[in-house]
Write a protein that holds these residues in place. Structure first.
Motif, PDB file in Angstrom:
ATOM      1  N   GLY A 120     -42.875 -25.387 -39.946  1.00  9.79           N
ATOM      2  CA  GLY A 120     -43.456 -24.346 -40.712  1.00  9.79           C
ATOM      3  C   GLY A 120     -45.326 -24.443 -40.485  1.00  9.79           C
ATOM      4  N   ARG A 121     -45.582 -25.076 -39.888  1.00 16.46           N
ATOM      5  CA  ARG A 121     -47.179 -25.507 -40.152  1.00 16.46           C
ATOM      6  C   ARG A 121     -47.672 -24.515 -38.673  1.00 16.46           C
ATOM      7  N   ALA A 122     -46.684 -24.468 -37.918  1.00 21.60           N
ATOM      8  CA  ALA A 122     -46.837 -23.700 -36.167  1.00 21.60           C
ATOM      9  C   ALA A 122     -46.671 -23.152 -36.061  1.00 21.60           C
ATOM     10  N   LYS A 123     -46.855 -21.922 -35.864  1.00 15.24           N
ATOM     11  CA  LYS A 123     -45.366 -20.165 -35.852  1.00 15.24           C
ATOM     12  C   LYS A 123     -45.493 -20.858 -34.015  1.00 15.24           C
ATOM     13  N   LEU A 124     -44.559 -20.529 -33.329  1.00 18.53           N
ATOM     14  CA  LEU A 124     -44.141 -20.668 -32.108  1.00 18.53           C
ATOM     15  C   LEU A 124     -44.094 -18.785 -31.446  1.00 18.53           C
ATOM     16  N   THR A 125     -44.664 -18.866 -30.439  1.00 23.80           N
ATOM     17  CA  THR A 125     -44.821 -17.206 -29.710  1.00 23.80           C
ATOM     18  C   THR A 125     -44.644 -17.678 -28.342  1.00 23.80           C
ATOM     19  N   LYS A 126     -44.414 -18.694 -27.512  1.00 21.04           N
ATOM     20  CA  LYS A 126     -43.690 -19.284 -26.528  1.00 21.04           C
ATOM     21  C   LYS A 126     -42.848 -20.128 -26.216  1.00 21.04           C
ATOM     22  N   SER A 127     -42.332 -20.049 -25.097  1.00 23.00           N
ATOM     23  CA  SER A 127     -41.238 -21.110 -24.855  1.00 23.00           C
ATOM     24  C   SER A 127     -40.905 -20.423 -23.221  1.00 23.00           C
ATOM     25  N   MET A 128     -39.991 -22.023 -22.998  1.00 21.41           N
ATOM     26  CA  MET A 128     -39.353 -21.883 -21.682  1.00 21.41           C
ATOM     27  C   MET A 128     -37.666 -21.644 -21.698  1.00 21.41           C
TER      28      MET A 128
END
Ligand code: NZQ
Ligand code: ZN
Length: 394
Positions: free
Chosen positions: A125-133
């Protein structure tokens, strides 16, 4: 029925020889340079890995491989996969294996698409995921449902914390499901995996939402009845194609959110189990059957009619009062686990009796140091988690 949004975009290619379509489908999803992710060697021994690699080469696709994913997959290997994607400038991740391999592939996809962020930061939860592969899957084990799910579960080997991440970005773009590939799954993994399938619907069946939801209930009950029956067949006849097909498809449906539509998920039993897997490295399905009966015994009085309905619809228990049927339904579920040789307490799980300090640490991790409640059917705080662990602690 509660309002809902449902989007499960994974293309499913199901049936004998499904994996033959890997090159053509991957090309359609824009793959040119692929990272293949696999586990401890079952796909090497079966020849599946070599077969797919040859097919990719014949189709003019380039690939690099990373093997060695362990059950309760570790974030360390995921970081190594991220490094490979950057080094070889890869554009597609292909998981060949079960839930641990698929979840590692999802982790690699997220990490690789976000250079400069440590991948574990998305899980804690320290970073928010907004894109992936894009991720594709050749499934070899009917169990976790990761091939269609919006979830991925990793373990941080430095802290022993096993943590799930839910995001639409976790949905693979394509999954190849050939039931014949599951014939070689060891018997205990077959059983543990099928109990996991059962549990993914159970964790959506008992929730705080009381509104009528007949269609979803009927789908859930049919799925559970089918898994219970087909597993008995598959245990006796490991190469029974029909039984393997039913289990494989139920696995994908059970965790794609379809059996919660109009309701919501609870998943407190999974969270109790993840603490056991993170600390003792036990098989996921084993952790669930160890905890479910005690969880149910602790919470069923919150909604006796619901548990009685479960007993009638899934276990054909029609005699007795609501209370008696509710209890009989729980007992039937636990008896089924025992019939299959699954653990239902800590000693059967192989971790022995734990002292109170360990139960406290499990409950601390479960409740984020006592700051969070888990689930919604009966939200579990730290003290309640200790009580339920104590019930299983023999
Ligand atoms: O590693 P290899 O050599 O491939 O062997 C695996 C592994 O030892 C073996 N196996 C898989 N397919 C086989 C086979 N052996 C012979 N023939 C085959 N065809 O089975 C063993 C277990 O594999 P694993 O991937 O760990 O099992 P499963 O699919 O049950 O996945 C469990 C993991 O998924 C997580 C669990 O917590 C656990 O870490 N989950 C993931 C979810 C998700 N992403 O949506 C939801 C679940 O609730 C679950 O939490
Ligand atoms: Zn599960």
């Amino acid at each position: 029925m509660q309002s809902f949004t449902f989007k499960c975009p994974t293309e499913i290619v199901f049936g004998k020889g499904a994996e033959e379509q890997v090159p053509e489908k991957l090309k359609a999803y824009g793959a040119t340079k692929i990272l293949i992710v696999y586990g401890g060697g079952s796909v090497v021994r079966s020849g599946l890995l070599g077969h797919i690699e040859s097919a990719l080469t014949a189709a003019g696709l380039v690939f690099t491989s990373i093997g060695g994913v362990k059950p309760n997959p570790r974030v360390g290997l995921v970081r190594e996969g991220v490094r490979l994607v950057h080094e070889y400038e890869l554009d597609f991740i292909l998981a060949i294996g079960g839930g641990s391999v698929i979840d590692s592939a999802k982790g690699i996809a997220h990490g690789a698409a976000n250079p400069g962020i440590d991948v574990w930061d998305f899980w804690c939860g320290r970073a928010k995921l907004t894109k992936s592969m894009p991720v594709g899957v050749v499934l070899t084990l009917a169990a976790a449902g990761s091939e269609t799910s919006d979830s991925a579960v990793l373990t941080n080997e430095d802290t022993g914390k096993k943590q799930g991440l839910n995001t639409p970005l976790n949905r693979p773009v394509v999954a190849f499901l050939n039931p014949e590939l599951t014939y070689s799954v060891p018997q205990h993994q077959l059983i543990a995996g099928s109990c996991d399938i059962l549990m993914h619907t159970l964790e959506r069946y008992f929730t705080s939402v009381k509104a009528a939801n007949t269609f979803t209930d009927l789908v859930a009950e049919a799925l559970m009845r089918n898994v219970i029956a087909q597993l008995r067949v598959a245990v006796k006849e490991p190469t029974n194609y029909d039984a393997r097909s039913e289990l494989m498809w139920c696995g994908s449906v059970s965790h794609c959110n379809f059996t919660e539509l109009g309701r919501c998920k609870d998943f407190s039993c999974h969270r109790l189990g993840h603490e056991l897997s993170g600390r003792f490295d036990v098989t996921h399905g084993d952790s669930l059957t160890t905890m479910w009966g005690w969880w149910a015994e602790y919470v069923y009085q919150d909604d006796v009619p619901r548990f009685a309905h479960y007993a009638e619809a899934v276990w054909d228990i029609h005699e007795g009062s609501e209370e008696e049927k509710a209890k009989a339904g729980i007992a039937a579920t636990v008896a089924y686990f025992r019939e299959l040789g699954m653990p239902t307490c800590f000693t059967e799980l192989g971790i022995g009796v734990q002292d109170e300090r360990v139960l406290g640490r499990l409950a601390d991790s479960f409740s984020a140091g006592g700051t969070k409640k888990v689930g919604n059917f009966h939200p579990l705080d730290r003290a309640t988690a200790v009580k339920i662990y104590r019930m299983a602690n023999h």
